[in-house]
Design an enzyme around this catalytic site. Structure first.
Site, mmCIF file in Angstrom:
data_model
loop_
_atom_site.group_PDB
_atom_site.id
_atom_site.type_symbol
_atom_site.label_atom_id
_atom_site.label_comp_id
_atom_site.label_asym_id
_atom_site.label_seq_id
_atom_site.Cartn_x
_atom_site.Cartn_y
_atom_site.Cartn_z
ATOM 1 N N GLY A 1 43.046 36.643 46.157
ATOM 2 C CA GLY A 1 41.903 35.751 45.982
ATOM 3 C C GLY A 1 40.666 36.152 46.755
ATOM 4 O O GLY A 1 39.539 35.939 46.294
ATOM 5 N N THR B 1 44.487 36.490 38.554
ATOM 6 C CA THR B 1 45.616 36.537 39.487
ATOM 7 C C THR B 1 45.437 37.752 40.378
ATOM 8 O O THR B 1 44.825 38.734 39.970
ATOM 9 C CB THR B 1 46.955 36.623 38.708
ATOM 10 O OG1 THR B 1 47.981 37.042 39.620
ATOM 11 C CG2 THR B 1 46.907 37.616 37.557
ATOM 12 N N THR C 1 51.009 33.988 40.947
ATOM 13 C CA THR C 1 50.054 32.994 40.445
ATOM 14 C C THR C 1 50.237 32.893 38.936
ATOM 15 O O THR C 1 50.488 33.899 38.282
ATOM 16 C CB THR C 1 48.614 33.457 40.760
ATOM 17 O OG1 THR C 1 48.444 33.474 42.160
ATOM 18 C CG2 THR C 1 47.587 32.532 40.125
#
Ligand code: GLY
Length: 305
Positions: free
Chosen positions: A228, A225, A175
């Protein structure tokens, strides 16, 4: 006092990718400096930095994004403008080159905050985004190998994926994000991702959720990052922004937000923070988080893993 800090993802960077990860984050910071040094806006700087990272196949965002269980790429991105808490995001968007720019169009051209799936892609066509295939060969090969393991039972069940990601943080790296403050004291954050390997179609991570993967207030901006599913439950970037509001500087806010995550959901993560005074901070609990930064007055860009 302007400053910009970018990350290329928390996780484990394999040694053969050290150089490309460092070069990629430095290139992104350079794109931001070009804008900030002439008095440009933090919002433009974070978008420009993330576009560079989306174009770099080293990172899990834009071109080079990881594949879903079904072998497609579904990308999430968000941009946040601190002065008025503005926010634009897209989730599960396919076949475009710069999801971060689409997120900005959502913020500036609609009354919405987040567009997902087919609706996000329809909006991209309307805004003139050209079709672009973000799948690269390296990701297709990784997908084939991980999927084979999964089907052979080595991944066990979906609930165990979380444990798997904790044991193998190399799955998570990629990410990308940028936070900046400009010479007018305005703050902004931008984050973009292909998500996590083998995610189910339709799975949305922290990146496009306000306060989870991306957030900016008049006090500062943050981008996170990692896995999630952890950050969405504790809203880690909102936690960092709250610490800034309480008077912590960027480094203490980043450390305190990550400690909060560690002491609650305990997932693999990293966070970058900038405060309105031009201070930067970062923290991560994974083996690596590629990152680079520049503050007004520094001679050179600093970068590390
Ligand atoms: N942090 C990226 C994701 O979980 O989607």
């Amino acid at each position: 006092m302007y400053a910009i800090l970018v990350h290329g993802g928390a996780g484990k960077v394999s040694p053969e990718r050290f150089d490309s990860a460092k070069k990629g984050t430095r290139n992104a910071v350079e794109a931001g400096i070009e804008i900030l040094k002439s008095g440009g806006r933090a919002l433009d700087a974070v978008e420009a930095a993330v576009k560079v990272l989306e174009d770099d196949p080293t990172f899990n965002a834009g071109t080079g994004s990881v594949l879903t269980f079904n072998g497609e790429v579904e990308m999430d991105a968000a941009i946040a403008y601190g002065p008025n808490f503005d926010f634009g995001a897209v989730a599960g968007v396919k076949n475009i080159r710069h999801p971060i720019s689409l997120a900005r169009q959502v913020m500036e051209k609609t009354d919405h905050v987040l567009l997902a799936g087919k609706g996000a892609n329809n909006f991209a066509s309307l805004m003139g985004f050209e079709p672009h295939d973000p799948v690269v060969q390296r990701r297709r090969e990784q997908w084939e190998s991980y999927r084979k393991d999964f089907l052979n039972g080595d991944y066990k069940d979906w609930p165990k994926l979380r444990k798997l990601f904790q044991e193998h943080p190399e799955f998570l790296h990629g990410t990308v994000g940028a936070v900046a403050v400009d010479s007018h004291g305005e703050t902004a954050a931008a984050t973009s991702t292909g998500g996590v390997f083998l995610k189910l179609l339709g799975r949305v991570g922290d990146t496009p959720i306000p306060g989870a993967g991306t957030y900016a207030t008049p006090h500062g901006a943050a981008s996170s990052t990692g896995l999630g599913e952890g950050m969405m439950r504790v809203l880690i970037t909102k936690v960092a922004a709250d610490f800034l509001k309480m008077g912590l500087d960027a480094q203490h806010a980043a450390t305190a937000a990550l400690n909060y995550l560690d002491n609650t959901v305990g997932t693999e993560a990293g966070i970058i923070v900038v405060d309105r005074h031009g201070e930067i901070g970062y923290a991560y609990n994974t083996p690596n988080m590629s990152h680079a930064y520049f503050k007004e007055g520094m001679k050179e860009i600093e970068s590390d893993l």
